[in-house]
Structure formats: structure tokens, C-alpha cells
Write a protein that holds these residues in place. Structure first.
Motif, short mmCIF file in Angstrom:
data_model
loop_
_atom_site.label_atom_id
_atom_site.label_comp_id
_atom_site.label_asym_id
_atom_site.label_seq_id
_atom_site.Cartn_x
_atom_site.Cartn_y
_atom_site.Cartn_z
N LEU A 117 0.80 -1.22 0.00
CA LEU A 117 0.00 0.00 0.00
C LEU A 117 0.84 1.27 0.00
O LEU A 117 0.31 2.36 -0.21
CB LEU A 117 -0.95 0.00 1.20
CG LEU A 117 -1.97 -1.14 1.27
CD1 LEU A 117 -2.92 -0.93 2.45
CD2 LEU A 117 -2.76 -1.25 -0.03
N THR A 118 2.12 1.16 0.23
CA THR A 118 2.99 2.34 0.19
C THR A 118 3.50 2.62 -1.23
O THR A 118 4.06 3.68 -1.49
CB THR A 118 4.21 2.18 1.12
OG1 THR A 118 5.04 1.12 0.63
CG2 THR A 118 3.76 1.87 2.54
N ASP A 119 3.29 1.68 -2.13
CA ASP A 119 3.76 1.81 -3.51
C ASP A 119 2.84 2.77 -4.27
O ASP A 119 1.63 2.55 -4.32
CB ASP A 119 3.75 0.43 -4.18
CG ASP A 119 4.43 0.43 -5.54
OD1 ASP A 119 4.35 1.44 -6.26
OD2 ASP A 119 5.02 -0.60 -5.89
N PRO A 120 3.37 3.86 -4.86
CA PRO A 120 2.52 4.81 -5.60
C PRO A 120 1.78 4.18 -6.77
O PRO A 120 0.69 4.62 -7.14
CB PRO A 120 3.51 5.89 -6.06
CG PRO A 120 4.85 5.22 -6.04
CD PRO A 120 4.79 4.26 -4.89
N ARG A 121 2.34 3.13 -7.35
CA ARG A 121 1.66 2.45 -8.46
C ARG A 121 0.41 1.74 -7.94
O ARG A 121 -0.64 1.74 -8.61
CB ARG A 121 2.61 1.44 -9.11
CG ARG A 121 3.85 2.07 -9.75
CD ARG A 121 4.86 1.01 -10.12
NE ARG A 121 5.31 0.27 -8.94
CZ ARG A 121 6.14 -0.76 -8.99
NH1 ARG A 121 6.61 -1.18 -10.15
NH2 ARG A 121 6.50 -1.38 -7.88
N VAL A 122 0.51 1.15 -6.77
CA VAL A 122 -0.64 0.48 -6.16
C VAL A 122 -1.69 1.51 -5.77
O VAL A 122 -2.89 1.28 -5.94
CB VAL A 122 -0.20 -0.34 -4.93
CG1 VAL A 122 -1.41 -0.90 -4.19
CG2 VAL A 122 0.73 -1.48 -5.37
N ARG A 123 -1.26 2.65 -5.26
CA ARG A 123 -2.21 3.69 -4.88
C ARG A 123 -2.97 4.22 -6.10
O ARG A 123 -4.16 4.51 -6.03
CB ARG A 123 -1.48 4.82 -4.16
CG ARG A 123 -0.94 4.37 -2.80
CD ARG A 123 -0.51 5.52 -1.92
NE ARG A 123 -0.17 5.02 -0.59
CZ ARG A 123 -0.27 5.73 0.52
NH1 ARG A 123 -0.72 6.98 0.47
NH2 ARG A 123 0.06 5.22 1.69
N ASN A 124 -2.29 4.31 -7.24
CA ASN A 124 -2.97 4.70 -8.47
C ASN A 124 -4.02 3.66 -8.84
O ASN A 124 -5.13 3.99 -9.26
CB ASN A 124 -1.97 4.86 -9.61
CG ASN A 124 -1.28 6.21 -9.60
OD1 ASN A 124 -1.75 7.16 -8.98
ND2 ASN A 124 -0.14 6.30 -10.27
N ALA A 125 -3.67 2.39 -8.70
CA ALA A 125 -4.60 1.31 -9.03
C ALA A 125 -5.83 1.36 -8.13
O ALA A 125 -6.96 1.12 -8.58
CB ALA A 125 -3.90 -0.05 -8.90
#
Length: 228
Positions: A117-125
Motif C-alpha cells: 500500500l505504500t507503492d505509488p503504483r498500487v495507490r494509483n490502481a
């Protein structure tokens, strides 16, 4: 009628967008992931559901979506979340509350499926999942989004420009939903006790749809445990 609503949505988006831009949806997502008021962090909530289902990830996701659907339908809860005033810039507190609940739910699904959840790519998803399946399909078809949530979450690189595009699209969708919601509840409120039921039912239904879409889209990335 549909044309009138469409024009109203465009006008409202033009009016509100400058005020709710500048990281509004990112603020909501941050609070959803970290926890705010009575909402624990998305990871903590996900882990609690996993414990309740004896480690069954899919059962935990089902419970998670069901729980958040109920929360979104509870008008008193979503309008009294601690810290909401800090991000309720130009949209009703209830809409911010429901958005927070939906972000918390999708982040929980992502956590249960093994995403960071700290990954910006995951947050975009996560944010793209919150648009809902139909909106995502339209954005993919028009070329405004390069790929669906799963691909965004696992992209080899992170694009800051994509952050901006996604924030804009999610904000625009939020404002459009606000306009539609106001139109429906304005009519419903003419009948005693109906307004709240209509609003709560609408929020619950949309939350359930988003949760189910996120569960379909975010494929499992958990590392299988080795047999002893």
C-alpha cells in the motif's frame, strides 16, 4: 432529462474542480490507508477480517466488501468520521465520507491480495478501481487511461504524470456523482423519511459494485507458503 443532468454535471465539474484539485483525492486515500477516526488503517482492518476467516483471503475480501457496503449505507457514520472536515473542501461531507469508506475498502482488498500500500503504483490502481468498471472501460477506450488497475499496480515504472491524470479523472467522477446524487435526493426528500433511505441505498450499492470490481481486477500476488 439526461441531457440536463449531463450539462449540470459539466457545469458543476468546472465550478468545483479547481477547489477540489491539488491532491484532494490523494488526501482522502492517505487517510483511508493510514486510518482516521473510527476507521483503523486499511491494513489493520484487512488483517482483522483475515483472522476472522481463519486465513481465507477470498472469504476475508467478501466480509470486507460486505462490511464497507453497510458502512457506506449508514449515513450517520460516514458524515461523522473524524478528520473529514480537513478534506471536505468543496463537496458535501457525506460524499467525502463515502469516498473515504470506498478507498478504505479497495485498499483493504489490495492488502489482502498481497499488494504494498505504500507503492505509488498500487495507490494509483486503488484510485482507478474507485471509478468503477464502466468508467474505467470508457477511459481506456478514450485513451485517457493507459491500462486497467491490475496493470497499473504492477507497472515496471511509476509515472508522476499519470498520478496527475488519475487524480483529475477520479475528482471529476466524484463531482459528477455528487451532482447526480443531489438531483435524486432533492426529489426524494419531498417525501418524509425517503431521502435518507435513497441516499443510503445508493451509496451502499455503488460501494458494493466498486468492491466487487476491485476483487476481480486486483489479482492475487501473495507468495504461496511452503509446505513443511
Amino acid at each position: 432529462m439526461a441531457g440536463l443532468r449531463g450539462r449540470a454535471a459539466v457545469a458543476a465539474t468546472n465550478k468545483f474542480a479547481p477547489q477540489v484539485a491539488g491532491g484532494f483525492v490523494r488526501q482522502v486515500l492517505d487517510r483511508a490507508i493510514d486510518g482516521v477516526g473510527p476507521l483503523p488503517s486499511a491494513r489493520k482492518a484487512a488483517d482483522a477480517h483475515l483472522v476472522d476467516t481463519d486465513g481465507d483471503v477470498e472469504a476475508a475480501i467478501t466480509r470486507l466488501v460486505r462490511r464497507h457496503t453497510a458502512l457506506a449505507g449508514a449515513q450517520g457514520f460516514v458524515t461523522n468520521l473524524g478528520g473529514i472536515a480537513a478534506v471536505a473542501v468543496a463537496v458535501p461531507a457525506n460524499v467525502v465520507g463515502v469516498t473515504l469508506v470506498q478507498a478504505h475498502m479497495v485498499a483493504g482488498v489490495a492488502a489482502l491480495r498481497g499488494y504494498d500500500l505504500t507503492d505509488p503504483r498500487v495507490r494509483n490502481a486503488i484510485l482507478v478501481c474507485m471509478l468503477g468498471e464502466d468508467a474505467v472501460k470508457d477511459l481506456l477506450k478514450s485513451g485517457k487511461l493507459p491500462s486497467p488497475p491490475m496493470t497499473l499496480a504492477t507497472s515496471p515504472v511509476h509515472s508522476p504524470e499519470l498520478d496527475r491524470i488519475i487524480s483529475h479523472e477520479v475528482t471529476a467522477e466524484l463531482v459528477t456523482r455528487t451532482v447526480g446524487r443531489r438531483a435524486v435526493t432533492l426529489v426524494a426528500r419531498r417525501v418524509p423519511l425517503i431521502g435518507g433511505a435513497v441516499a443510503g441505498g445508493s451509496d451502499g450499492w455503488s460501494t458494493r459494485q466498486i468492491g466487487q470490481y476491485a476483487a476481480r481486477e486486483l489479482k492475487d500476488r501473495n507468495i504461496p507458503k511452503r509446505q513443511a
